[in-house]
Write a protein that holds these residues in place. Structure first.
Motif, PDB file in Angstrom:
ATOM      1  N   GLY A 154       0.303  -1.162  -0.132  1.00 36.99           N
ATOM      2  CA  GLY A 154      -0.328  -0.048  -0.247  1.00 36.99           C
ATOM      3  C   GLY A 154       1.009   1.126  -0.245  1.00 36.99           C
ATOM      4  O   GLY A 154       0.583   2.024  -1.245  1.00 36.99           O
ATOM      5  N   LEU A 155       2.101   1.422   0.740  1.00 39.77           N
ATOM      6  CA  LEU A 155       2.705   2.603   0.758  1.00 39.77           C
ATOM      7  C   LEU A 155       3.533   2.385   0.009  1.00 39.77           C
ATOM      8  O   LEU A 155       3.918   3.800  -1.116  1.00 39.77           O
ATOM      9  CB  LEU A 155       3.993   2.374   1.928  1.00 39.77           C
ATOM     10  CG  LEU A 155       3.224   2.471   3.423  1.00 39.77           C
ATOM     11  CD1 LEU A 155       3.953   2.156   4.174  1.00 39.77           C
ATOM     12  CD2 LEU A 155       2.826   3.955   3.263  1.00 39.77           C
ATOM     13  N   GLY A 185       2.144   1.344  -3.527  1.00 38.68           N
ATOM     14  CA  GLY A 185       1.265   2.326  -4.190  1.00 38.68           C
ATOM     15  C   GLY A 185       1.010   3.825  -4.171  1.00 38.68           C
ATOM     16  O   GLY A 185       0.749   4.641  -4.863  1.00 38.68           O
ATOM     17  N   LEU A 186       1.422   4.105  -2.846  1.00 41.25           N
ATOM     18  CA  LEU A 186       0.604   5.216  -2.480  1.00 41.25           C
ATOM     19  C   LEU A 186       1.662   6.126  -2.989  1.00 41.25           C
ATOM     20  O   LEU A 186       1.740   7.675  -3.609  1.00 41.25           O
ATOM     21  CB  LEU A 186       0.301   5.522  -1.619  1.00 41.25           C
ATOM     22  CG  LEU A 186      -1.085   5.312  -1.054  1.00 41.25           C
ATOM     23  CD1 LEU A 186      -0.874   5.583   0.686  1.00 41.25           C
ATOM     24  CD2 LEU A 186      -2.061   5.837  -1.596  1.00 41.25           C
ATOM     25  N   PHE A 187       3.242   5.663  -2.730  1.00 41.96           N
ATOM     26  CA  PHE A 187       4.129   7.121  -2.572  1.00 41.96           C
ATOM     27  C   PHE A 187       5.125   6.451  -3.452  1.00 41.96           C
ATOM     28  O   PHE A 187       6.214   7.601  -4.293  1.00 41.96           O
ATOM     29  CB  PHE A 187       4.979   7.579  -1.299  1.00 41.96           C
ATOM     30  CG  PHE A 187       4.217   7.838  -0.450  1.00 41.96           C
ATOM     31  CD1 PHE A 187       3.443   8.556  -0.164  1.00 41.96           C
ATOM     32  CD2 PHE A 187       3.930   6.889   0.511  1.00 41.96           C
ATOM     33  CE1 PHE A 187       3.045   9.268   0.323  1.00 41.96           C
ATOM     34  CE2 PHE A 187       3.227   7.128   1.718  1.00 41.96           C
ATOM     35  CZ  PHE A 187       2.676   8.037   1.707  1.00 41.96           C
ATOM     36  N   GLY A 188       4.888   5.590  -4.435  1.00 35.42           N
ATOM     37  CA  GLY A 188       5.987   4.705  -5.824  1.00 35.42           C
ATOM     38  C   GLY A 188       7.019   4.780  -4.897  1.00 35.42           C
ATOM     39  O   GLY A 188       7.183   4.650  -4.177  1.00 35.42           O
ATOM     40  N   THR A 189       8.065   4.153  -5.465  1.00 33.88           N
ATOM     41  CA  THR A 189       9.687   3.515  -5.382  1.00 33.88           C
ATOM     42  C   THR A 189      10.539   3.904  -6.188  1.00 33.88           C
ATOM     43  O   THR A 189      11.808   3.686  -5.877  1.00 33.88           O
ATOM     44  CB  THR A 189       8.859   1.488  -5.993  1.00 33.88           C
ATOM     45  OG1 THR A 189       9.838   2.281  -7.573  1.00 33.88           O
ATOM     46  CG2 THR A 189       8.205   1.160  -5.958  1.00 33.88           C
TER      47      THR A 189
END
Length: 50
Positions: free
Chosen positions: A38-39, A41-45
């Motif tokens: 989830g993190l 997905g929210l903030f990207g890699t």
């Protein structure tokens, strides 16, 4: 010989072994996995890989 390992299969292998050894860890491993996905997905890699 060049050996290239991705992080995801390695993490799933370790998680699978831990679940076999200690089945009570299943809830924690699934919860941590879902939170991490989830993190990402929210903030990207972008910032995590550099």
């Amino acid at each position: 010989m060049n050996l290239h390992l991705s992080l995801t299969p390695l993490v799933s292998l370790v998680a699978g072994i831990l679940i076999l050894v200690m089945p009570r860890l299943l809830n924690y491993i699934v919860a941590i996995y879902l939170i991490v996905i989830g993190l990402i997905g929210l903030f990207g890699t972008g910032n995590l890989l550099h």
